[in-house]
Motif scaffolding. Structure first.
Motif, mmCIF file in Angstrom:
data_model
loop_
_atom_site.group_PDB
_atom_site.id
_atom_site.type_symbol
_atom_site.label_atom_id
_atom_site.label_comp_id
_atom_site.label_asym_id
_atom_site.label_seq_id
_atom_site.Cartn_x
_atom_site.Cartn_y
_atom_site.Cartn_z
ATOM 1 N N TRP A 6 0.790 -1.089 0.081
ATOM 2 C CA TRP A 6 0.147 0.010 0.082
ATOM 3 C C TRP A 6 0.824 1.258 0.120
ATOM 4 O O TRP A 6 0.603 2.084 -0.896
ATOM 5 N N SER A 36 1.164 -0.644 -4.563
ATOM 6 C CA SER A 36 -0.216 -1.303 -4.322
ATOM 7 C C SER A 36 -0.671 -1.898 -5.762
ATOM 8 O O SER A 36 0.057 -1.632 -6.763
ATOM 9 N N VAL A 42 -4.082 -3.166 -8.473
ATOM 10 C CA VAL A 42 -5.311 -2.938 -8.653
ATOM 11 C C VAL A 42 -5.612 -4.336 -9.556
ATOM 12 O O VAL A 42 -5.086 -4.603 -10.408
ATOM 13 N N ILE A 54 -8.932 1.865 -7.752
ATOM 14 C CA ILE A 54 -7.967 2.706 -8.077
ATOM 15 C C ILE A 54 -7.738 3.766 -6.978
ATOM 16 O O ILE A 54 -6.554 3.919 -6.574
ATOM 17 N N ALA A 101 -5.763 2.036 -4.314
ATOM 18 C CA ALA A 101 -4.387 1.960 -4.513
ATOM 19 C C ALA A 101 -3.615 3.047 -4.336
ATOM 20 O O ALA A 101 -2.588 3.257 -4.164
ATOM 21 N N LEU A 102 -4.390 4.191 -4.613
ATOM 22 C CA LEU A 102 -3.650 5.539 -4.415
ATOM 23 C C LEU A 102 -3.690 6.065 -2.915
ATOM 24 O O LEU A 102 -3.230 7.061 -2.612
ATOM 25 N N ILE A 117 2.397 1.309 -8.860
ATOM 26 C CA ILE A 117 0.974 0.677 -8.945
ATOM 27 C C ILE A 117 1.116 -0.495 -10.082
ATOM 28 O O ILE A 117 1.594 -0.081 -11.067
ATOM 29 N N LEU A 123 4.093 2.697 -13.203
ATOM 30 C CA LEU A 123 2.991 1.690 -13.387
ATOM 31 C C LEU A 123 3.303 0.491 -14.248
ATOM 32 O O LEU A 123 4.249 0.548 -15.174
#
Length: 325
Positions: free
Chosen positions: A87, A91, A93, A161, A164-165, A172, A204
């Motif tokens: 986290w 993290s 998704v 999402i 995740a943020l 991510i 990402l």
């Protein structure tokens, strides 16, 4: 220094004679702020790779190699440190938001949970942060009181999402984040992910079977087959000019706008990826490869240069390089 670096990552399920290799010696690098896509059919090891990044695999999985996040090896972390990294450092998704969200808790409480745990925030501060996150992903603040079943598929994915943020991670991992969505909602979610990654300078790693989506979203693209990376390079280069036969097959499977021939007769690929428990000898792709040679049964080729920052694991690529030399 790279944000994420995989060195000879291997994942097997089971042990001894019954060990099944799911990821076989993957080397990848992801720079800070970069977007890397991983493509391949179902069964090629993509999701296993994603779960391995934060040690979310079941106890039956055996991992070796290195997973370096900011230079720190995930595989050697103690449980307390690993819990802190999840986290807050990185993290995930997942593709099935309905399966990832708790059906009996309001979404606001679920988004607030990692904030309360990792940032030691007060409930009031966490509620305020939840509202801000919902607005960031395009949802009204009032939806914080909703249960997952009261949201549409696209809204649930936006909630994932937001979660995740929640703790401002540097990385991510998005594992097929739009698979279950219709085309219009898929486009909205992809644009949202791109926008948030750019605004917050997040790295990402996106996983998908859709080469076209990854080429449009990511900076670099890696093609995975039978647990190995068989091609890697700039995303548009791999999509438009794949050098590995499998990469070309994935690219050709999607009709291109303006190309009447590909729209009327999209080219697919017969057969399925091999069973990890019974991999063919030599190049694992050779039983399906339209340009296989006799030597393809001898050894699984390593990645070789296919151009500037572009690599492919194919004897045809190696032969072309030798001719140029």
């Amino acid at each position: 220094m790279s944000l994420l670096e995989l060195k000879n990552l291997q994942v097997t399920y089971g042990s001894g004679a019954r060990a099944v290799p799911a990821v076989r010696g993957v080397d990848l690098t992801l720079a800070a702020g970069q977007k890397l896509g991983i493509a391949g059919e179902s069964g090629c090891g993509k999701s296993t790779l994603a779960l391995a990044l934060l040690r979310l695999l079941p106890a039956s999985a055996q991992l070796s190699g290195e997973i370096l996040l900011d230079g720190e090896d995930i595989l050697s972390m103690r449980w307390g440190r690993l819990r802190a990294v999840r986290w807050a450092g990185a993290s995930i998704v997942f593709q099935g938001a309905m399966h990832s969200l708790n059906a009996v808790h309001r979404i606001g409480d679920q988004i607030a949970e990692p904030i309360l745990l990792h940032q030691k925030a007060t409930p009031a501060v966490a509620r305020k942060k939840v509202g801000e996150l919902l607005q960031q992903v395009g949802l009204p603040v009032a939806r914080a009181d909703a249960y997952p079943h009261e949201l549409s598929g696209g809204q649930r994915q936006r909630v994932m999402i937001a979660m995740a943020l929640a703790c401002a991670p540097r990385l991510i991992v998005a594992d097929e984040p739009t698979t279950a969505l219709d085309v219009m909602i898929q486009a909205q979610i992809l644009r949202l992910i791109e926008q948030l990654v750019a605004e917050q300078d997040i790295s990402l790693l996106m996983i998908s079977h859709d080469l076209a989506v990854l080429a449009d979203t990511c900076d670099r693209l890696a093609v995975m087959y039978a647990g190995r990376i068989v091609e890697e390079g700039p995303a548009r280069t791999v999509y438009d000019s794949a050098q590995h036969p499998y990469g070309r097959a994935l690219s050709d499977a999607f009709p291109r706008i303006g190309d009447i021939g590909s729209r009327r007769a999209p080219r697919g690929l017969p057969g399925d990826p091999p069973d990890p428990a019974a991999l063919p000898t030599g190049c694992t792709f050779h039983p399906r490869c339209p340009v296989a040679l006799d030597i393809c049964t001898d050894a699984d080729p390593e990645l070789v240069s296919a151009g500037d920052t572009h690599q492919a694991a194919c004897v045809h690529v190696g032969a072309a390089v030798e001719k140029q030399l």
